[in-house]
Each structure stands twice: as structure tokens, then as C-alpha cells.
Design an enzyme around this catalytic site. Structure first.
Site, mmCIF file in Angstrom:
data_model
loop_
_atom_site.group_PDB
_atom_site.id
_atom_site.type_symbol
_atom_site.label_atom_id
_atom_site.label_comp_id
_atom_site.label_asym_id
_atom_site.label_seq_id
_atom_site.Cartn_x
_atom_site.Cartn_y
_atom_site.Cartn_z
ATOM 1 N N ASN A 93 1.258 -1.443 0.257
ATOM 2 C CA ASN A 93 0.163 0.017 -0.122
ATOM 3 C C ASN A 93 1.447 0.396 -0.062
ATOM 4 O O ASN A 93 1.031 2.627 -0.517
ATOM 5 C CB ASN A 93 -0.825 -0.135 1.709
ATOM 6 C CG ASN A 93 -1.882 0.853 1.871
ATOM 7 O OD1 ASN A 93 -2.622 1.477 0.896
ATOM 8 N ND2 ASN A 93 -0.897 1.920 2.278
ATOM 9 N N SER A 146 -4.497 2.495 -8.090
ATOM 10 C CA SER A 146 -4.734 3.641 -8.533
ATOM 11 C C SER A 146 -5.639 4.322 -9.819
ATOM 12 O O SER A 146 -5.097 3.487 -11.166
ATOM 13 C CB SER A 146 -3.739 5.173 -8.504
ATOM 14 O OG SER A 146 -4.134 6.290 -8.761
ATOM 15 N N TYR A 159 4.122 8.896 -11.393
ATOM 16 C CA TYR A 159 2.821 8.022 -10.253
ATOM 17 C C TYR A 159 2.474 7.276 -11.518
ATOM 18 O O TYR A 159 2.331 6.054 -11.232
ATOM 19 C CB TYR A 159 2.075 9.761 -9.556
ATOM 20 C CG TYR A 159 1.211 8.737 -8.845
ATOM 21 C CD1 TYR A 159 1.603 8.835 -7.535
ATOM 22 C CD2 TYR A 159 -0.055 8.387 -9.031
ATOM 23 C CE1 TYR A 159 0.751 7.823 -6.560
ATOM 24 C CE2 TYR A 159 -1.088 8.163 -8.435
ATOM 25 C CZ TYR A 159 -0.905 7.736 -7.071
ATOM 26 O OH TYR A 159 -0.807 7.656 -5.826
ATOM 27 N N LYS A 163 2.067 3.300 -11.434
ATOM 28 C CA LYS A 163 0.458 2.641 -10.672
ATOM 29 C C LYS A 163 -0.123 1.364 -12.710
ATOM 30 O O LYS A 163 -0.658 0.975 -11.727
ATOM 31 C CB LYS A 163 -0.652 3.930 -10.581
ATOM 32 C CG LYS A 163 -0.042 4.444 -9.394
ATOM 33 C CD LYS A 163 0.349 3.754 -8.408
ATOM 34 C CE LYS A 163 -0.141 4.451 -6.616
ATOM 35 N NZ LYS A 163 -0.315 3.776 -5.779
ATOM 36 N N ILE A 192 -9.760 9.766 -1.972
ATOM 37 C CA ILE A 192 -9.837 9.312 -1.205
ATOM 38 C C ILE A 192 -8.701 10.419 -0.223
ATOM 39 O O ILE A 192 -8.054 10.426 0.326
ATOM 40 C CB ILE A 192 -8.868 7.529 -0.770
ATOM 41 C CG1 ILE A 192 -9.370 7.302 -2.322
ATOM 42 C CG2 ILE A 192 -9.398 7.410 0.387
ATOM 43 C CD1 ILE A 192 -10.790 6.661 -2.520
HETATM 44 P P1 NAI Z 1 -0.887 8.797 2.630
HETATM 45 O O1 NAI Z 1 0.383 9.564 2.780
HETATM 46 O O2 NAI Z 1 -1.717 8.497 4.654
HETATM 47 O O3 NAI Z 1 -0.001 7.337 3.295
HETATM 48 C C1 NAI Z 1 0.843 6.646 2.443
HETATM 49 C C2 NAI Z 1 1.929 5.889 3.690
HETATM 50 O O4 NAI Z 1 3.097 5.730 3.121
HETATM 51 C C3 NAI Z 1 2.206 7.239 5.210
HETATM 52 O O5 NAI Z 1 2.544 6.652 6.157
HETATM 53 C C4 NAI Z 1 3.664 7.299 4.668
HETATM 54 O O6 NAI Z 1 5.040 7.585 5.322
HETATM 55 C C5 NAI Z 1 3.660 5.886 3.682
HETATM 56 N N1 NAI Z 1 5.396 5.550 2.662
HETATM 57 C C6 NAI Z 1 5.533 6.569 1.891
HETATM 58 N N2 NAI Z 1 6.784 5.872 1.875
HETATM 59 C C7 NAI Z 1 7.407 4.945 2.409
HETATM 60 C C8 NAI Z 1 8.253 4.156 1.919
HETATM 61 N N3 NAI Z 1 9.381 4.645 1.345
HETATM 62 N N4 NAI Z 1 8.442 3.013 2.534
HETATM 63 C C9 NAI Z 1 7.374 2.750 3.762
HETATM 64 N N5 NAI Z 1 6.229 3.888 3.689
HETATM 65 C C10 NAI Z 1 5.994 4.916 2.689
HETATM 66 O O7 NAI Z 1 -1.715 8.403 1.754
HETATM 67 P P2 NAI Z 1 -2.684 7.177 1.179
HETATM 68 O O8 NAI Z 1 -3.822 7.744 0.025
HETATM 69 O O9 NAI Z 1 -3.602 6.482 2.530
HETATM 70 O O10 NAI Z 1 -1.881 6.519 0.276
HETATM 71 C C11 NAI Z 1 -1.898 4.685 0.507
HETATM 72 C C12 NAI Z 1 -1.645 4.485 -1.602
HETATM 73 O O11 NAI Z 1 -3.132 4.262 -1.744
HETATM 74 C C13 NAI Z 1 -0.307 4.298 -1.961
HETATM 75 O O12 NAI Z 1 0.249 4.250 -2.234
HETATM 76 C C14 NAI Z 1 -0.998 6.081 -2.576
HETATM 77 O O13 NAI Z 1 -0.751 5.715 -3.824
HETATM 78 C C15 NAI Z 1 -2.569 4.963 -2.913
HETATM 79 N N6 NAI Z 1 -3.549 5.728 -3.444
HETATM 80 C C16 NAI Z 1 -4.200 6.992 -3.260
HETATM 81 C C17 NAI Z 1 -5.669 7.911 -3.253
HETATM 82 C C18 NAI Z 1 -6.121 8.785 -3.204
HETATM 83 O O14 NAI Z 1 -6.646 10.008 -3.466
HETATM 84 N N7 NAI Z 1 -5.543 9.203 -1.376
HETATM 85 C C19 NAI Z 1 -5.587 7.496 -4.612
HETATM 86 C C20 NAI Z 1 -5.077 6.496 -4.918
HETATM 87 C C21 NAI Z 1 -4.161 5.803 -4.861
#
Ligand code: NAI
Length: 255
Positions: A93, A146, A159, A163, A192
Site C-alpha cells: 500500500n 490508483s 506516478y 501505478k 480518498i
Molecule cells: P498517506 O500519505 O495517507 O499514506 C501513505 C503512507 O505510506 C504514509 O504513512 C507514508 O509514511 C508511507 N510511505 C511513504 N513512503 C514510504 C516508503 N518508502 N516506505 C514505506 N512507507 C512509505 O496516503 P494514502 O492516500 O493512504 O496512500 C495509500 C496508497 O493509496 C498509496 O499507494 C497511494 O498512491 C494510493 N492512492 C491514494 C489515493 C488518494 O486519493 N489518497 C488515490 C489512489 C491511490
């Protein structure tokens, strides 16, 4: 054939579980009785998620893990399997927001980081986890991509490429590992409300959601987490190689 809907006693590792969808997913696994390995780049937020799961009566331990560091992945996956006695479920994730115009001087750096964290890391964690997944009765892999894997936004080519790569990796590994009963699926979240999107002004988020999604709103991280957890049930044994948008109808909507 036993088609259980229970995750009680299953062992699940979630990356990027200190925030947003990763945290919500880890908490749902915890509520369903799984042992949860809460991993994140940020040790403090990982610990906060694990503590929340334990406070709610679940079983969880936190590990600091940068998914782009293969040595850390090997160390942490082995430690998780040692601590809980195996590994049944892997949720890839972790992700970062990475916009860069094609002419930008930092394009190569953004490209390298995007692919390292959001594509290469997925195959590294999967290959590392495989020896334990092969011993599981219901091995499950879920990759978080995504809707940017299916459509795209201007200036987000690193990105979107990462993805889209995740969807291909998912299909190929589903085919390769299917005979071993390991399922590999992919979720494409739409907009989200998480740490990644909370800096967007409320009014801009509302306008985007109203214009682009069928449901007219941003999603809650738990609405994605429930889909992820559903794909990890023992009973989800005939679902593999799929890419599921959880996007409030964003991909369905033309006008
Ligand atoms: P978020 O920013 O709330 O959480 C992402 C987490 O990943 C953070 O806790 C961060 O510390 C961690 N992270 C970042 N780089 C890292 C690394 N190198 N190693 C380990 N952990 C790392 O973001 P969210 O939105 O919950 O993202 C989760 C997934 O969902 C991601 O893959 C994101 O690309 C994807 N996503 C998010 C969307 C949105 O609208 N929020 C839409 C589509 C996909």
C-alpha cells in the site's frame, strides 16, 4: 472446500500502514482477528496504528520499513514471520504523491523515486514474502494502484507509470502463482481523504468530487480498506488477477 469468511489468526503485513488507507486497512484486519504487522517508513505513525489496534482488542506489532530498501524488506518480513509464525497476507500500500511535468529538471529524480516506492518495492516485498506465502493455507496479495493507472492527470506521468506497472505486475504474478493457490489482486482507489490529499483545499476537493465521481464525494480510507480485506478472505479463493476500482464511480463517469 472450506470457504471461510474469517481472518481470525491470519497473519497480515501492510506497508504504509501509518496513515490513510494503510492504517484503515490494518485496523480492519485487527478487528477481524488477524495478527497485523503494521509497517511504515515513519516508525512513530506505525506504532500509533499498532497501538490503536491493540487498544481495540486486536493483535498488532509495528515495524519501521522503507519499502524502497530491499535489505530492510528482507529483515522486516523475516521478523514478522518469526514473531507471528508465518505470513498469509501481503498488502502493498505504501505510496507517495509525485507530480512532475515532463520538462521539469527534477523529472528523473521523481521518476526514480516513484518507481522505487510504488512499483519495484511491490515485486521486492512479494518475492521476499513468497517462501512464507507458499506455506499458507490461504495466501493473498493485494497491490494498491490508483485510478491514475487507468486514466491520467496532467503532470503525473511518473506516478501514472508506476501505478499502471502495478496492474501489469498484478496480472502477471496472478498467472504465474495461480497454480500454487496464491491470489494476486489490485485495487485502484479514486479520490480518498488521506494524508496524501488532505492538503488540497476543501472547496477544491468538493468541486472535483462533484464533477468527476458518480457518488459526488471523496471516499473514506476504510471504504478502500474493506475491499482490500475482502480480497484477503479465505473465501476469496477464486478471485485473482483483477484490478478493481474503488472510486465512487470515477472511472464509470463520462459527464
Ligand atoms: P498517506 O500519505 O495517507 O499514506 C501513505 C503512507 O505510506 C504514509 O504513512 C507514508 O509514511 C508511507 N510511505 C511513504 N513512503 C514510504 C516508503 N518508502 N516506505 C514505506 N512507507 C512509505 O496516503 P494514502 O492516500 O493512504 O496512500 C495509500 C496508497 O493509496 C498509496 O499507494 C497511494 O498512491 C494510493 N492512492 C491514494 C489515493 C488518494 O486519493 N489518497 C488515490 C489512489 C491511490
Amino acid at each position: 472446500m472450506s470457504l471461510s469468511r474469517s481472518l481470525k489468526g491470519s497473519i497480515a503485513l501492510v506497508t504504509g500502514a501509518g496513515s490513510g488507507m494503510g492504517r484503515a486497512t490494518a485496523e480492519i484486519f485487527g478487528a477481524e482477528g488477524a495478527h497485523v504487522a503494521v509497517t511504515d517508513f515513519n516508525a512513530g505513525t506505525a506504532e500509533a496504528t499498532a497501538e490503536a489496534i491493540r487498544q481495540a482488542g486486536g493483535s498488532a506489532q509495528a515495524w519501521a520499513l522503507d519499502v524502497s530498501d530491499a535489505d530492510q524488506v528482507r529483515t522486516v518480513v523475516a521478523a514478522v514471520a518469526d514473531r507471528f509464525g508465518g505470513l498469509d497476507i501481503l498488502v502493498n500500500n505504501a505510496g507517495i504523491s509525485a507530480f512532475s511535468p515532463i520538462d521539469s529538471p527534477d523529472y528523473d529524480a521523481v521518476w526514480a523515486k516513484s518507481l522505487a516506492v510504488m512499483l519495484t518495492a511491490h515485486q521486492v516485498t512479494i518475492r521476499t514474502a513468497l517462501p512464507w506465502l507458499r506455506r499458507s493455507k490461504a495466501p493473498r496479495i493485494v497491490n494498491i494502484a490508483s485510478t491514475e493507472a487507468l486514466g491520467a492527470t496532467s503532470r503525473d506521468s511518473p506516478y501514472a507509470a508506476a501505478k499502471a506497472g502495478v496492474t501489469g505486475l498484478t496480472r502477471a504474478l496472478a498467472v504465474e502463482l495461480g497454480k500454487e493457490g496464491i491470489t494476486v489482486n489490485c485495487i485502484c482507489p479514486g479520490p480518498i481523504l488521506t494524508g496524501m490529499t488532505d492538503r488540497i483545499p476543501d472547496a477544491d476537493r468538493a468541486t472535483y468530487a462533484r464533477r468527476r465521481t458518480a457518488l459526488g464525494r471523496y471516499g473514506d480510507p476504510a471504504e478502500v480498506g474493506h475491499m482490500t480485506v475482502s480480497l484477503c478472505l479465505p473465501a476469496a479463493s477464486f478471485i485473482t488477477g483483477v484490478t478493481i476500482p474503488v472510486d465512487g464511480g470515477l472511472m464509470a463517469r463520462n459527464a
